[in-house]
Design a protein around this motif. Structure first.
Motif, mmCIF file in Angstrom:
data_model
loop_
_atom_site.group_PDB
_atom_site.id
_atom_site.type_symbol
_atom_site.label_atom_id
_atom_site.label_comp_id
_atom_site.label_asym_id
_atom_site.label_seq_id
_atom_site.Cartn_x
_atom_site.Cartn_y
_atom_site.Cartn_z
ATOM 1 N N ALA A 31 1.060 -1.296 0.187
ATOM 2 C CA ALA A 31 0.201 0.285 -0.297
ATOM 3 C C ALA A 31 0.842 1.053 0.458
ATOM 4 C CB ALA A 31 -0.724 -0.016 1.209
ATOM 5 N N GLY A 32 1.916 1.099 0.774
ATOM 6 C CA GLY A 32 2.723 2.007 0.773
ATOM 7 C C GLY A 32 3.861 2.646 -0.504
ATOM 8 N N SER A 33 3.334 1.556 -1.089
ATOM 9 C CA SER A 33 4.657 1.895 -2.495
ATOM 10 C C SER A 33 3.754 2.553 -3.652
ATOM 11 C CB SER A 33 5.392 0.054 -2.893
ATOM 12 O OG SER A 33 5.821 -0.198 -2.084
ATOM 13 N N LEU A 34 2.382 1.600 -3.638
ATOM 14 C CA LEU A 34 1.782 2.139 -4.457
ATOM 15 C C LEU A 34 1.070 3.482 -4.336
ATOM 16 C CD1 LEU A 34 -0.823 1.685 -6.632
ATOM 17 C CD2 LEU A 34 -2.123 0.506 -5.256
ATOM 18 N N VAL A 35 0.872 4.087 -2.948
ATOM 19 C CA VAL A 35 0.745 5.835 -3.028
ATOM 20 C C VAL A 35 1.947 6.522 -3.303
ATOM 21 C CG1 VAL A 35 0.433 7.033 -0.875
ATOM 22 C CG2 VAL A 35 -0.908 5.465 -0.760
ATOM 23 N N ALA A 36 2.747 5.360 -2.699
ATOM 24 C CA ALA A 36 4.342 6.577 -3.598
ATOM 25 C C ALA A 36 4.292 6.439 -4.952
ATOM 26 C CB ALA A 36 5.477 6.290 -2.571
ATOM 27 N N LEU A 37 4.394 5.280 -5.621
ATOM 28 C CA LEU A 37 4.545 5.684 -6.692
ATOM 29 C C LEU A 37 3.109 6.378 -7.547
ATOM 30 C CD1 LEU A 37 5.050 3.397 -9.592
ATOM 31 C CD2 LEU A 37 2.550 2.270 -8.848
ATOM 32 N N VAL A 38 2.659 6.680 -6.971
ATOM 33 C CA VAL A 38 1.144 7.754 -7.593
ATOM 34 C C VAL A 38 1.845 9.222 -7.544
ATOM 35 C CG1 VAL A 38 -1.537 8.392 -7.399
ATOM 36 C CG2 VAL A 38 -0.746 6.014 -7.860
ATOM 37 N N ALA A 39 2.294 8.987 -7.064
ATOM 38 C CA ALA A 39 2.748 10.562 -6.050
ATOM 39 C C ALA A 39 3.943 10.924 -6.994
ATOM 40 C CB ALA A 39 3.121 10.627 -4.183
ATOM 41 N N SER A 40 4.681 9.783 -7.387
ATOM 42 C CA SER A 40 6.234 10.167 -7.638
ATOM 43 C C SER A 40 6.004 10.412 -9.275
ATOM 44 C CB SER A 40 7.147 8.659 -8.027
ATOM 45 O OG SER A 40 6.523 7.963 -8.750
ATOM 46 N N TRP A 41 4.326 10.095 -9.564
ATOM 47 C CA TRP A 41 3.829 10.440 -11.071
ATOM 48 C C TRP A 41 3.372 11.812 -11.091
ATOM 49 C CZ3 TRP A 41 0.056 5.493 -11.494
ATOM 50 C CH2 TRP A 41 0.641 4.354 -11.882
ATOM 51 N N PHE A 42 3.077 12.169 -10.071
ATOM 52 C CA PHE A 42 2.585 13.739 -9.808
ATOM 53 C C PHE A 42 3.660 14.677 -10.173
ATOM 54 C CE2 PHE A 42 -1.256 12.552 -8.697
ATOM 55 C CZ PHE A 42 -2.303 12.919 -9.763
ATOM 56 N N ASP A 43 5.415 13.790 -10.081
ATOM 57 C CA ASP A 43 6.192 15.174 -9.902
ATOM 58 C C ASP A 43 6.778 15.079 -8.231
ATOM 59 O OD1 ASP A 43 7.048 14.554 -12.290
ATOM 60 O OD2 ASP A 43 6.029 16.246 -13.263
ATOM 61 N N ALA A 44 5.750 14.583 -7.402
ATOM 62 C CA ALA A 44 6.443 14.418 -6.554
ATOM 63 C C ALA A 44 7.978 14.749 -5.577
ATOM 64 C CB ALA A 44 5.601 14.129 -5.289
ATOM 65 N N SER A 45 8.333 15.249 -4.543
ATOM 66 C CA SER A 45 9.652 15.389 -4.490
ATOM 67 C C SER A 45 9.997 13.730 -3.551
ATOM 68 C CB SER A 45 10.733 16.384 -3.311
ATOM 69 O OG SER A 45 10.126 16.064 -2.045
ATOM 70 N N LEU A 46 11.709 13.523 -3.923
ATOM 71 C CA LEU A 46 11.702 11.640 -3.053
ATOM 72 C C LEU A 46 11.792 12.002 -1.137
ATOM 73 C CD1 LEU A 46 12.549 9.499 -3.473
ATOM 74 C CD2 LEU A 46 15.209 9.388 -3.001
ATOM 75 N N LEU A 47 11.703 12.830 -1.028
ATOM 76 C CA LEU A 47 11.179 13.159 0.764
ATOM 77 C C LEU A 47 9.376 13.173 0.360
ATOM 78 C CD1 LEU A 47 12.963 13.949 3.853
ATOM 79 C CD2 LEU A 47 12.063 15.834 2.673
ATOM 80 N N VAL A 48 8.828 13.570 0.160
ATOM 81 C CA VAL A 48 7.986 13.526 -0.169
ATOM 82 C C VAL A 48 6.924 12.048 -0.352
ATOM 83 C CG1 VAL A 48 5.095 13.786 -0.573
ATOM 84 C CG2 VAL A 48 6.572 15.628 -0.904
ATOM 85 N N GLN A 49 7.382 11.310 -1.393
ATOM 86 C CA GLN A 49 7.180 9.855 -1.738
ATOM 87 C C GLN A 49 7.218 9.216 -0.353
ATOM 88 O OE1 GLN A 49 9.418 8.902 -5.846
ATOM 89 N NE2 GLN A 49 8.974 10.912 -5.984
ATOM 90 N N ILE A 50 9.279 9.470 0.034
ATOM 91 C CA ILE A 50 9.230 8.748 1.479
ATOM 92 C C ILE A 50 8.734 8.926 2.230
ATOM 93 C CG2 ILE A 50 10.870 8.119 2.962
ATOM 94 C CD1 ILE A 50 13.460 8.415 0.993
ATOM 95 N N GLY A 51 8.291 9.636 1.978
ATOM 96 C CA GLY A 51 7.276 10.118 3.760
ATOM 97 C C GLY A 51 6.001 9.373 3.498
ATOM 98 N N LEU A 52 5.608 9.622 2.441
ATOM 99 C CA LEU A 52 3.999 8.684 1.944
ATOM 100 C C LEU A 52 3.939 8.002 2.198
ATOM 101 C CD1 LEU A 52 2.634 11.122 -1.201
ATOM 102 C CD2 LEU A 52 1.780 10.907 1.126
ATOM 103 N N PHE A 53 4.889 6.831 1.453
ATOM 104 C CA PHE A 53 5.274 5.409 2.156
ATOM 105 C C PHE A 53 5.430 5.155 3.010
ATOM 106 C CE2 PHE A 53 8.640 2.022 2.992
ATOM 107 C CZ PHE A 53 8.077 1.222 1.975
ATOM 108 N N VAL A 54 6.410 5.638 4.050
ATOM 109 C CA VAL A 54 6.481 5.402 5.565
ATOM 110 C C VAL A 54 4.972 5.443 6.049
ATOM 111 C CG1 VAL A 54 7.356 6.342 8.135
ATOM 112 C CG2 VAL A 54 8.631 6.086 5.804
ATOM 113 N N ILE A 55 4.564 6.349 6.412
ATOM 114 C CA ILE A 55 2.917 7.115 7.075
ATOM 115 C C ILE A 55 1.633 6.211 6.418
ATOM 116 C CG2 ILE A 55 1.270 8.940 6.790
ATOM 117 C CD1 ILE A 55 3.437 11.359 6.429
ATOM 118 N N VAL A 56 1.679 5.903 4.867
ATOM 119 C CA VAL A 56 1.083 4.942 4.313
ATOM 120 C C VAL A 56 0.566 3.578 4.925
ATOM 121 C CG1 VAL A 56 -0.536 3.724 2.297
ATOM 122 C CG2 VAL A 56 -0.084 6.406 2.236
#
Length: 142
Positions: A31-56
């Motif tokens: 689930a965390g990887s999927l949310v981080a994947l979607v965030a990467s498609w919207f050009d979110a920074s790596l820090l935001v992607q990692i944060g979303l991965f951990v939180i989700v």
């Protein structure tokens, strides 16, 4: 390396690991990887992607794990042996751990018994069941 590819590889790896194991090991990381994947498609920074991965992943773990444990682990049904725990009985045959002898009576049933502290417990003494080991009641004198 492109971040969407990284998250997709992690998603597939976590899903594969989950498929290989019998229990819930990595489903929350999927689930965390999927949310981080979607965030990467919207050009979110790596820090935001990692944060979303951990939180989700943590939220999924906190929500799914307790529900899954109830579903995976069946309810324990007490057996007759469990019912005599902490019950009081009377020694019918002297309990001697060295001679591997001894019987007690609890609620009309006769049980093979052993003393908790390797002490000799004579016939007629009231005892309390401390635990069950195999088919033997482990007792201590009252």
């Amino acid at each position: 390396m492109s971040y969407p590819i990284l998250w997709l590889v992690l998603l597939i790896a976590f899903a594969g690991l989950e498929g290989l194991t019998a229990g819930l090991v990595s489903i929350w990381f999927c689930a965390g990887s999927l949310v981080a994947l979607v965030a990467s498609w919207f050009d979110a920074s790596l820090l935001v992607q990692i944060g979303l991965f951990v939180i989700v992943s943590l939220i999924a773990m906190a929500l799914v794990r307790p529900m899954a444990r109830k579903w995976i682990q069946p309810k324990m049904v007490k057996t007759n042996a469990d019912r005599i725990l902490d019950q009081e009985g009377v020694v019918l045959e002297a309990i001697d751990n060295l001679r591997a002898s001894g019987q007690i009576k609890i609620g009309g049933a006769v049980w093979t018994a052993r003393a908790q502290n390797d002490e000799l417990i004579p016939e007629g003494v009231r005892v309390r069941v401390v635990r069950i080991e195999g088919v033997k009641a482990i007792v201590s004198p009252q």
